[in-house]
Design a protein around this motif. Sequence first.
Motif, PDB file in Angstrom:
ATOM      1  N   ARG A 110       0.836  -1.205   0.000  1.00 34.32           N
ATOM      2  CA  ARG A 110       0.000   0.000   0.000  1.00 34.32           C
ATOM      3  C   ARG A 110       0.868   1.252   0.000  1.00 34.32           C
ATOM      4  NH1 ARG A 110      -2.126   4.009   3.019  1.00 34.32           N
ATOM      5  NH2 ARG A 110      -0.619   3.577   4.669  1.00 34.32           N
ATOM      6  N   ARG A 111       1.896   1.271   0.838  1.00 27.99           N
ATOM      7  CA  ARG A 111       2.744   2.453   0.943  1.00 27.99           C
ATOM      8  C   ARG A 111       3.496   2.734  -0.352  1.00 27.99           C
ATOM      9  NH1 ARG A 111       5.637   1.983   6.908  1.00 27.99           N
ATOM     10  NH2 ARG A 111       3.731   1.662   8.123  1.00 27.99           N
ATOM     11  N   LEU A 112       3.967   1.685  -0.991  1.00 31.17           N
ATOM     12  CA  LEU A 112       4.753   1.870  -2.209  1.00 31.17           C
ATOM     13  C   LEU A 112       3.931   2.491  -3.335  1.00 31.17           C
ATOM     14  CD1 LEU A 112       6.826  -1.449  -2.196  1.00 31.17           C
ATOM     15  CD2 LEU A 112       7.698   0.877  -1.816  1.00 31.17           C
ATOM     16  N   ARG A 113       2.612   2.411  -3.224  1.00 33.32           N
ATOM     17  CA  ARG A 113       1.749   3.023  -4.237  1.00 33.32           C
ATOM     18  C   ARG A 113       1.486   4.502  -3.968  1.00 33.32           C
ATOM     19  NH1 ARG A 113      -0.606  -2.295  -4.314  1.00 33.32           N
ATOM     20  NH2 ARG A 113      -1.993  -1.800  -2.574  1.00 33.32           N
ATOM     21  N   LEU A 114       1.873   4.974  -2.788  1.00 27.61           N
ATOM     22  CA  LEU A 114       1.664   6.387  -2.460  1.00 27.61           C
ATOM     23  C   LEU A 114       2.738   7.245  -3.134  1.00 27.61           C
ATOM     24  CD1 LEU A 114       0.934   6.037   1.365  1.00 27.61           C
ATOM     25  CD2 LEU A 114      -0.733   6.414  -0.461  1.00 27.61           C
ATOM     26  N   PRO A 115       2.357   8.320  -3.805  1.00 26.33           N
ATOM     27  CA  PRO A 115       3.345   9.130  -4.526  1.00 26.33           C
ATOM     28  C   PRO A 115       4.319   9.869  -3.620  1.00 26.33           C
ATOM     29  CG  PRO A 115       1.199  10.207  -4.553  1.00 26.33           C
ATOM     30  CD  PRO A 115       0.976   8.835  -3.985  1.00 26.33           C
ATOM     31  N   TYR A 116       3.994   9.997  -2.351  1.00 23.92           N
ATOM     32  CA  TYR A 116       4.838  10.760  -1.432  1.00 23.92           C
ATOM     33  C   TYR A 116       5.609   9.866  -0.465  1.00 23.92           C
ATOM     34  CZ  TYR A 116       0.656   9.984   1.437  1.00 23.92           C
ATOM     35  OH  TYR A 116      -0.403   9.417   2.085  1.00 23.92           O
TER      36      TYR A 116
END
Length: 343
Positions: free
Chosen positions: A218-224
């Motif tokens: 999930r985190r790796l998909r966040l742009p930031y």
Amino acid sequence: MSSTELPSVPPTSVLPNAESVRVAEGERLRSVGLPGVTLTIRSRPPASEGLEPALYVHGLGGSSQNWSALMALLDGVVASEAVDLPGFGDSPPPDDGNYSVTAHARAVIRYLDASERGPVHLFGNSLGGAVSTRVAAVRPDLVRTLTLVSPALPELRVQRTAVPTGLLGMPGLAPLFTRFTREWTAEQRVRGVTALCYGDPGRITPEAFRHAVEEMERRLRLPYFWDALTRSARGLVSAYTLGGQHGLWRQAERVLAPTLLVYGGRDQLVGFRMAQKSARSFRDSRLLTLPNAGHVAMMEYPETVAMAFKELLAETRSRTGPGTGRSSGPLSERAGGSAGAGS
């Protein structure tokens, strides 16, 4: 990057809808809008009326989920809430792109002021330990007790295993690292993190490992994601260089709240040798050392940490007046011992 440059993250109004973070049984998540930041708060409904409030602050790359096991063990003892710092967990980036220790501390203070929950029993791990130390030093009215698990306070001789984490904050190195690790799977990344943070990665249950992989995906998909991680690492390194009244060790000496310090003998990120310096610096301190624990003792040995906090709480409540000296209670007698954990 200079302080006048615009943050490189997209505004929160155009961030993609990411999958929700995991909420364990008995937990709730809510979003709180504050000046300049929006924070996600993880909480457990109080087991009874009148419980004193507690707030938990996670470390670099972590989230409020890091405290779930300990929070559950303290049901009926305190009213628990854990914060996702700006840019971590389910909290979006701060409006100004500021990830310094001071900015994180300011976010915690703003939440406590707005919620009117203070004074709280404040917990911090790693980066969260540095943030909590600053909060306790500059706003003693907000803190009843302070519990620090492997707090990230300045070290003269940093362990070699901690160097790569510090280097993440160096300008230009994060893009190189992301290119180098582009092909790594979420599972590989989680195995690397657990090998670094746990004294014994074998203590992680298959279910907990699966949840960690899902959260990493999930985190790796966040742009930031990388921006928040690297700027927070840079902010921590910058805090290490501050002197005078803003230095973290100087602020540790100013903390008035009764303090529980927890250090792991297998910690690869915060030197175990710093335990005694911390015990001398915090004026009203108790030291719990866990020889077989790593960097996240509250996740590896939550029962032992919960027991130590309960003893701190009982001792603090038994005082007839505010203590000004170092405690001679049961936790102080454990300094340098394992307290029966990690064997």
